[in-house]
Design an enzyme around this catalytic site. Structure first.
Site, PDB file in Angstrom:
ATOM      1  N   ARG A 104     -49.333  41.214 -92.658  1.00  0.00           N
ATOM      2  CA  ARG A 104     -49.789  42.183 -93.660  1.00  0.00           C
ATOM      3  C   ARG A 104     -50.743  41.502 -94.617  1.00  0.00           C
ATOM      4  NH1 ARG A 104     -45.327  45.794 -96.549  1.00  0.00           N
ATOM      5  NH2 ARG A 104     -45.010  43.872 -97.706  1.00  0.00           N
ATOM      6  N   THR A 108     -53.981  44.519 -99.444  1.00  0.00           N
ATOM      7  CA  THR A 108     -53.992  45.929 -99.007  1.00  0.00           C
ATOM      8  C   THR A 108     -52.676  46.352 -98.363  1.00  0.00           C
ATOM      9  OG1 THR A 108     -54.765  45.335 -96.804  1.00  0.00           O
ATOM     10  CG2 THR A 108     -56.460  45.733 -98.477  1.00  0.00           C
ATOM     11  N   ASP A 200     -38.803  38.539 -97.948  1.00  0.00           N
ATOM     12  CA  ASP A 200     -39.787  38.354 -96.876  1.00  0.00           C
ATOM     13  C   ASP A 200     -39.079  37.736 -95.667  1.00  0.00           C
ATOM     14  OD1 ASP A 200     -41.786  37.050 -95.186  1.00  0.00           O
ATOM     15  OD2 ASP A 200     -43.193  37.668 -96.733  1.00  0.00           O
ATOM     16  N   ASP A 203     -40.631  34.486 -94.076  1.00  0.00           N
ATOM     17  CA  ASP A 203     -40.448  33.297 -94.915  1.00  0.00           C
ATOM     18  C   ASP A 203     -38.994  32.828 -94.912  1.00  0.00           C
ATOM     19  OD1 ASP A 203     -43.079  32.996 -95.642  1.00  0.00           O
ATOM     20  OD2 ASP A 203     -42.907  34.211 -97.447  1.00  0.00           O
TER      21      ASP A 203
HETATM   22  C1  PRP Z   1     -43.371  41.578 -92.134  1.00  0.00           C
HETATM   23  C2  PRP Z   1     -42.388  42.145 -91.150  1.00  0.00           C
HETATM   24  C3  PRP Z   1     -43.165  43.260 -90.504  1.00  0.00           C
HETATM   25  C4  PRP Z   1     -44.025  43.767 -91.642  1.00  0.00           C
HETATM   26  C5  PRP Z   1     -43.447  45.051 -92.141  1.00  0.00           C
HETATM   27  O1  PRP Z   1     -44.286  40.750 -91.524  1.00  0.00           O
HETATM   28  O2  PRP Z   1     -41.909  41.202 -90.231  1.00  0.00           O
HETATM   29  O3  PRP Z   1     -43.962  42.846 -89.415  1.00  0.00           O
HETATM   30  O4  PRP Z   1     -43.974  42.757 -92.668  1.00  0.00           O
HETATM   31  O5  PRP Z   1     -44.253  45.609 -93.115  1.00  0.00           O
HETATM   32  P1  PRP Z   1     -45.019  46.976 -92.914  1.00  0.00           P
HETATM   33  O6  PRP Z   1     -44.042  47.945 -92.329  1.00  0.00           O
HETATM   34  O7  PRP Z   1     -45.418  47.345 -94.318  1.00  0.00           O
HETATM   35  O8  PRP Z   1     -46.202  46.739 -92.039  1.00  0.00           O
HETATM   36  P2  PRP Z   1     -45.397  39.948 -92.370  1.00  0.00           P
HETATM   37  O9  PRP Z   1     -46.624  40.774 -92.491  1.00  0.00           O
HETATM   38  O10 PRP Z   1     -44.781  39.473 -93.645  1.00  0.00           O
HETATM   39  O11 PRP Z   1     -45.782  38.767 -91.412  1.00  0.00           O
HETATM   40  P3  PRP Z   1     -44.913  37.455 -91.012  1.00  0.00           P
HETATM   41  O12 PRP Z   1     -43.748  37.936 -90.187  1.00  0.00           O
HETATM   42  O13 PRP Z   1     -45.862  36.663 -90.222  1.00  0.00           O
HETATM   43  O14 PRP Z   1     -44.466  36.782 -92.275  1.00  0.00           O
HETATM   44  N1  URA Z   2     -42.002  42.539 -94.938  1.00  0.00           N
HETATM   45  C1  URA Z   2     -40.900  41.833 -95.241  1.00  0.00           C
HETATM   46  O1  URA Z   2     -40.677  40.755 -94.678  1.00  0.00           O
HETATM   47  N2  URA Z   2     -40.052  42.316 -96.158  1.00  0.00           N
HETATM   48  C2  URA Z   2     -40.251  43.486 -96.786  1.00  0.00           C
HETATM   49  O2  URA Z   2     -39.431  43.888 -97.617  1.00  0.00           O
HETATM   50  C3  URA Z   2     -41.413  44.213 -96.458  1.00  0.00           C
HETATM   51  C4  URA Z   2     -42.265  43.720 -95.529  1.00  0.00           C
END
Ligand code: PRP
Ligand code: URA
Length: 209
Positions: A104, A108, A200, A203
């Site tokens: 994400r 945005t 997150d 993380d």
């Molecule tokens: C997180 C999670 C989803 C997304 C959900 O990933 O694992 O893929 O956010 O959010 P959304 O429904 O608003 O799209 P992130 O973008 O943090 O990436 P990462 O797993 O690489 O940390």
């Molecule tokens: N992605 C995450 O990992 N946690 C949230 O709460 C939303 C998006």
């Protein structure tokens, strides 16, 4: 509209509560996510068709049930979806695994694609998309778009925690995709994080913050 199933099970709820606690470290977080994914895989495969087969035990001939050769693929959304793969494969070891890389954009909150690798026959398989978090629904919708563009017709979405906003987005854009979750939380906050959520997921899983 998508069918939404919430796996309301005491052991799933217990493990999810441990995951939500901010004191839970990466090692326990990973183990708990893997355990819940195994329990969810057990539930999600409940309706797989079976066939009767003739077998011979050490005692006598008999018939047993085997899962019909339905082709499954699981597709984790990187990074956090990776934490659900081993648990799922412990229930369905023959499933093939594809990967979609999405993150994400911090400003945005829109998904950015950076990786896509699928088994060659992905369009003939039932695809179970794995991601612990369904927040705005942007990442899941984008992943489903990519899979449909490659010809996938039967897609399920499996999340740990979902926000009502994300469920609405996915079920409006992709009403043919059923959603399976361990919990539906209250809402999103201003940063599009799920409340109460678990923070997150990527993380916490990989210790990157
Ligand atoms: C997180 C999670 C989803 C997304 C959900 O990933 O694992 O893929 O956010 O959010 P959304 O429904 O608003 O799209 P992130 O973008 O943090 O990436 P990462 O797993 O690489 O940390
Ligand atoms: N992605 C995450 O990992 N946690 C949230 O709460 C939303 C998006």
């Amino acid at each position: 509209m998508s069918k939404v199933s919430v796996f309301d099970h005491p052991m799933i709820a217990h493990k999810l509560t441990l995951m939500r606690c901010k004191e839970t470290g990466a090692k326990d977080f990973r183990n708990l996510l893997s355990e819940i994914s195994m329990l969810m895989a057990y539930e999600i495969t409940r309706d797989l068709p079976t066939e009767l087969v003739e077998i011979e035990t050490p005692i006598c001939k008999t018939t047993g049930r085997k899962v019909l050769g339905k082709k499954l693929a699981i597709v984790p959304i990187l990074r956090a979806g990776l934490g659900m793969v081993d648990g799922f494969l412990s229930i369905v070891p023959v499933a093939k695994v594809g990967h979609i890389g999405l993150y994400r954009d911090p400003e945005t909150h829109l998904p950015v694609e950076y990786y896509f690798k699928m088994p060659p026959d992905i369009s003939e398989r039932t695809v179970i998309l794995l991601d612990p978090m369904l927040a705005t629904g942007g990442s899941a919708s984008a992943a489903i778009d990519c899979l449909k563009a490659r010809g996938c017709r039967e897609i399920l979405l499996m999340n740990l925690v979902a926000a009502p906003e994300g469920i609405e987005v996915v079920s409006k854009k992709h009403p043919d995709v059923d959603i399976y979750v361990a919990a539906v939380d209250e809402r999103l906050n201003e940063q599009a994080y799920i409340v109460p959520g678990l923070g997150d997921a990527g993380d916490r899983l990989f210790g990157t913050k």
